[in-house]
Design a protein around this motif. Structure first.
Motif, short mmCIF file in Angstrom:
data_model
loop_
_atom_site.label_atom_id
_atom_site.label_comp_id
_atom_site.label_asym_id
_atom_site.label_seq_id
_atom_site.Cartn_x
_atom_site.Cartn_y
_atom_site.Cartn_z
N HIS A 11 39.73 48.27 28.78
CA HIS A 11 39.45 48.78 30.13
C HIS A 11 37.98 48.59 30.49
O HIS A 11 37.66 48.15 31.60
CB HIS A 11 39.85 50.26 30.20
N ARG A 12 37.07 48.91 29.56
CA ARG A 12 35.64 48.78 29.85
C ARG A 12 35.25 47.33 30.11
O ARG A 12 34.51 47.03 31.04
CB ARG A 12 34.80 49.36 28.71
N GLU A 13 35.77 46.41 29.29
CA GLU A 13 35.43 44.99 29.47
C GLU A 13 35.94 44.47 30.80
O GLU A 13 35.25 43.73 31.50
CB GLU A 13 36.00 44.17 28.30
N ALA A 33 26.23 51.63 41.09
CA ALA A 33 27.65 51.42 40.78
C ALA A 33 27.87 51.38 39.27
O ALA A 33 28.88 51.92 38.78
CB ALA A 33 28.14 50.13 41.43
N ILE A 34 26.96 50.77 38.54
CA ILE A 34 27.07 50.71 37.08
C ILE A 34 27.09 52.13 36.51
O ILE A 34 27.94 52.47 35.68
CB ILE A 34 25.90 49.90 36.47
N ARG A 35 26.18 52.97 36.97
CA ARG A 35 26.11 54.35 36.47
C ARG A 35 27.32 55.18 36.89
O ARG A 35 27.92 55.88 36.08
CB ARG A 35 24.84 55.03 36.98
N GLU A 36 27.69 55.09 38.17
CA GLU A 36 28.76 55.95 38.70
C GLU A 36 30.15 55.50 38.26
O GLU A 36 30.98 56.33 37.93
CB GLU A 36 28.69 55.98 40.23
N GLU A 37 30.41 54.20 38.28
CA GLU A 37 31.76 53.72 38.00
C GLU A 37 32.03 53.48 36.53
O GLU A 37 33.16 53.66 36.07
CB GLU A 37 32.02 52.44 38.79
N LEU A 38 31.02 53.05 35.81
CA LEU A 38 31.22 52.73 34.39
C LEU A 38 30.60 53.74 33.45
O LEU A 38 30.87 53.72 32.25
CB LEU A 38 30.66 51.33 34.09
N GLY A 39 29.73 54.60 33.97
CA GLY A 39 29.10 55.61 33.13
C GLY A 39 28.13 55.02 32.12
O GLY A 39 27.95 55.56 31.04
N LEU A 40 27.51 53.89 32.48
CA LEU A 40 26.59 53.21 31.59
C LEU A 40 25.21 53.12 32.23
O LEU A 40 25.09 53.09 33.45
CB LEU A 40 27.07 51.78 31.32
N SER A 41 24.19 53.01 31.39
CA SER A 41 22.87 52.68 31.92
C SER A 41 22.88 51.18 32.23
O SER A 41 23.62 50.42 31.61
CB SER A 41 21.78 52.99 30.90
N PRO A 42 22.08 50.75 33.19
CA PRO A 42 22.03 49.31 33.48
C PRO A 42 21.66 48.47 32.25
O PRO A 42 22.22 47.39 32.07
CB PRO A 42 20.97 49.21 34.58
#
Length: 80
Positions: A11-13, A33-42
């Motif tokens: 799912h993450r990939e 969008a990276i932070r909000e949708e994927l929960g990752l730091s850039p």
């Protein structure tokens, strides 16, 4: 685990590639969008994305996006 499942991206990939297919308006929109949708730091996002570009499953899943990103990566390496 059967062969089909082993050949599928997680799912993450899939989320990483989907985000790369989109265009973003304005500075900071992609990072948000990276932070909000994927929960990752850039930074972590780009680390994962770079590794994903070398994954044959990613190429099979989305060859247009993966090949475009590979070309961008090679052009940047050539500039160094």
């Amino acid at each position: 685990m059967d062969d089909d499942r082993e050949q599928q991206l997680g799912h993450r990939e899939r989320g990483l590639l989907a985000l790369e297919r989109r265009s973003f308006a304005g500075p900071g929109a992609k990072e948000r969008a990276i932070r909000e949708e994927l929960g990752l730091s850039p930074v972590r996002y780009y680390q994962l994305l770079n590794a994903l570009l070398d994954d044959t499953r990613a190429l099979a899943h989305d060859p247009v996006t993966v090949n475009r990103l590979r070309r961008v990566r090679e052009a940047r390496r050539a500039e160094r």
